[in-house]
Design a protein around this motif. Structure first.
Motif, PDB file in Angstrom:
ATOM      1  N   HIS A  63       0.854  -1.178   0.000  1.00  0.00           N
ATOM      2  CA  HIS A  63       0.000   0.000   0.000  1.00  0.00           C
ATOM      3  C   HIS A  63       0.894   1.233   0.000  1.00  0.00           C
ATOM      4  O   HIS A  63       2.118   1.137   0.110  1.00  0.00           O
ATOM      5  N   ALA A  64       0.293   2.397  -0.097  1.00  0.00           N
ATOM      6  CA  ALA A  64       0.990   3.677   0.011  1.00  0.00           C
ATOM      7  C   ALA A  64      -0.010   4.642   0.634  1.00  0.00           C
ATOM      8  O   ALA A  64      -1.178   4.291   0.835  1.00  0.00           O
ATOM      9  N   LEU A  65       0.427   5.848   0.942  1.00  0.00           N
ATOM     10  CA  LEU A  65      -0.480   6.861   1.469  1.00  0.00           C
ATOM     11  C   LEU A  65      -0.278   8.148   0.689  1.00  0.00           C
ATOM     12  O   LEU A  65       0.854   8.598   0.515  1.00  0.00           O
ATOM     13  N   THR A  76       3.620   8.671  -0.232  1.00  0.00           N
ATOM     14  CA  THR A  76       4.761   7.821   0.090  1.00  0.00           C
ATOM     15  C   THR A  76       5.060   6.907  -1.093  1.00  0.00           C
ATOM     16  O   THR A  76       4.250   6.766  -2.010  1.00  0.00           O
ATOM     17  N   ALA A  77       6.196   6.255  -1.029  1.00  0.00           N
ATOM     18  CA  ALA A  77       6.494   5.150  -1.934  1.00  0.00           C
ATOM     19  C   ALA A  77       5.651   3.965  -1.467  1.00  0.00           C
ATOM     20  O   ALA A  77       4.997   4.023  -0.416  1.00  0.00           O
ATOM     21  N   LYS A  83       5.643  -3.456   6.870  1.00  0.00           N
ATOM     22  CA  LYS A  83       6.622  -2.365   6.918  1.00  0.00           C
ATOM     23  C   LYS A  83       5.945  -1.052   7.315  1.00  0.00           C
ATOM     24  O   LYS A  83       4.725  -0.939   7.357  1.00  0.00           O
ATOM     25  N   SER A  84       6.773  -0.054   7.566  1.00  0.00           N
ATOM     26  CA  SER A  84       6.304   1.260   7.999  1.00  0.00           C
ATOM     27  C   SER A  84       6.929   2.353   7.159  1.00  0.00           C
ATOM     28  O   SER A  84       7.962   2.143   6.517  1.00  0.00           O
ATOM     29  N   ALA A  85       6.314   3.525   7.182  1.00  0.00           N
ATOM     30  CA  ALA A  85       6.854   4.705   6.513  1.00  0.00           C
ATOM     31  C   ALA A  85       6.432   5.939   7.290  1.00  0.00           C
ATOM     32  O   ALA A  85       5.509   5.889   8.107  1.00  0.00           O
ATOM     33  N   VAL A  86       7.109   7.035   7.025  1.00  0.00           N
ATOM     34  CA  VAL A  86       6.783   8.322   7.637  1.00  0.00           C
ATOM     35  C   VAL A  86       6.589   9.328   6.516  1.00  0.00           C
ATOM     36  O   VAL A  86       7.376   9.382   5.575  1.00  0.00           O
ATOM     37  N   LEU A  87       5.526  10.113   6.620  1.00  0.00           N
ATOM     38  CA  LEU A  87       5.263  11.181   5.654  1.00  0.00           C
ATOM     39  C   LEU A  87       5.116  12.478   6.435  1.00  0.00           C
ATOM     40  O   LEU A  87       4.295  12.569   7.353  1.00  0.00           O
ATOM     41  N   LEU A  88       5.926  13.476   6.093  1.00  0.00           N
ATOM     42  CA  LEU A  88       5.880  14.774   6.761  1.00  0.00           C
ATOM     43  C   LEU A  88       5.202  15.786   5.846  1.00  0.00           C
ATOM     44  O   LEU A  88       5.580  15.914   4.682  1.00  0.00           O
ATOM     45  N   ALA A  95      -9.578  21.165   4.703  1.00  0.00           N
ATOM     46  CA  ALA A  95      -9.919  19.745   4.659  1.00  0.00           C
ATOM     47  C   ALA A  95      -8.923  19.008   3.773  1.00  0.00           C
ATOM     48  O   ALA A  95      -8.453  19.549   2.766  1.00  0.00           O
ATOM     49  N   TYR A  96      -8.627  17.769   4.134  1.00  0.00           N
ATOM     50  CA  TYR A  96      -7.663  16.943   3.416  1.00  0.00           C
ATOM     51  C   TYR A  96      -8.253  15.565   3.141  1.00  0.00           C
ATOM     52  O   TYR A  96      -8.979  15.024   3.964  1.00  0.00           O
ATOM     53  N   SER A  97      -7.908  15.028   1.982  1.00  0.00           N
ATOM     54  CA  SER A  97      -8.263  13.660   1.630  1.00  0.00           C
ATOM     55  C   SER A  97      -7.006  12.816   1.705  1.00  0.00           C
ATOM     56  O   SER A  97      -5.943  13.230   1.233  1.00  0.00           O
ATOM     57  N   LEU A  98      -7.133  11.632   2.299  1.00  0.00           N
ATOM     58  CA  LEU A  98      -6.041  10.666   2.337  1.00  0.00           C
ATOM     59  C   LEU A  98      -6.544   9.404   1.655  1.00  0.00           C
ATOM     60  O   LEU A  98      -7.706   9.033   1.813  1.00  0.00           O
ATOM     61  N   TRP A  99      -5.672   8.725   0.894  1.00  0.00           N
ATOM     62  CA  TRP A  99      -6.084   7.506   0.217  1.00  0.00           C
ATOM     63  C   TRP A  99      -4.853   6.693  -0.143  1.00  0.00           C
ATOM     64  O   TRP A  99      -3.731   7.181  -0.108  1.00  0.00           O
ATOM     65  N   CYS A 100      -5.100   5.443  -0.497  1.00  0.00           N
ATOM     66  CA  CYS A 100      -4.036   4.587  -1.010  1.00  0.00           C
ATOM     67  C   CYS A 100      -4.015   4.765  -2.521  1.00  0.00           C
ATOM     68  O   CYS A 100      -5.003   4.461  -3.193  1.00  0.00           O
ATOM     69  N   PRO A 101      -2.893   5.245  -3.095  1.00  0.00           N
ATOM     70  CA  PRO A 101      -2.827   5.494  -4.531  1.00  0.00           C
ATOM     71  C   PRO A 101      -2.583   4.249  -5.391  1.00  0.00           C
ATOM     72  O   PRO A 101      -2.480   4.357  -6.611  1.00  0.00           O
ATOM     73  N   VAL A 102      -2.506   3.076  -4.779  1.00  0.00           N
ATOM     74  CA  VAL A 102      -2.375   1.851  -5.567  1.00  0.00           C
ATOM     75  C   VAL A 102      -3.668   1.699  -6.368  1.00  0.00           C
ATOM     76  O   VAL A 102      -4.765   1.826  -5.812  1.00  0.00           O
TER      77      VAL A 102
END
Length: 148
Positions: A63-65, A76-77, A83-88, A95-102
């Motif tokens: 997945h990705a974010l 993210t990649a 596994k884990s990742a950090v996004l700054l 308002a913000y939308s978050l999704w998995c871009p896969v």
């Protein structure tokens, strides 16, 4: 006596300036859990300013974010299972939308909303932690820590 008082005031002023500088460098941390086909956020509201998204893939597929809104567009990649990742990002009020871009994942439900309310609007919506650690976008390829 006057010189001693001035020196004490100067030291107090320097200490206050150091605390203010340290406080402005702090950022909000939101934990994100991704799995088929859900995104879980530890908070749905965050103050405007620096935000650290700590993402953990607890699913069976990569997945990705991605996040977009109020002048922000980052992702993210790919994050491998376990596994884990950090996004700054630096949020502005809005308002913000978050999704998995896969491809196909968002259509199957891997999306979420986040709001950075106006200061008078307040926060709420879950656990938000504030840290003052350094930053960068990283991916944990060493197995990642379990969050429980």
């Amino acid at each position: 006596m006057k010189i001693l008082l001035l020196a004490a005031l100067a030291l107090a002023g320097a200490a206050v300036a150091g605390v203010v500088a340290h406080a402005s460098a702090s950022k909000t941390t939101i934990r994100v859990t991704e799995r088929e086909y859900k995104i879980g956020l530890s908070a749905t509201h965050a103050p405007a300013g620096p935000v650290r998204f700590e993402i953990k893939n607890t699913g069976k597929y990569a997945h990705a974010l991605a996040i977009a809104g109020a002048g922000v567009s980052k992702k993210t990649a790919l994050i491998k299972p376990g596994k884990s990742a950090v996004l700054l990002v630096t949020l502005k009020q809005g308002a913000y939308s978050l999704w998995c871009p896969v491809p196909g994942h968002a259509a199957r439900g891997m999306k979420a909303k986040l709001t950075a309310p106006t200061p008078a609007g307040g926060g709420g919506g879950g656990a938000v932690t504030t840290t003052s650690s350094g930053g960068g976008t990283t991916t944990d390829d060493g197995g990642g820590a379990a969050w429980g």
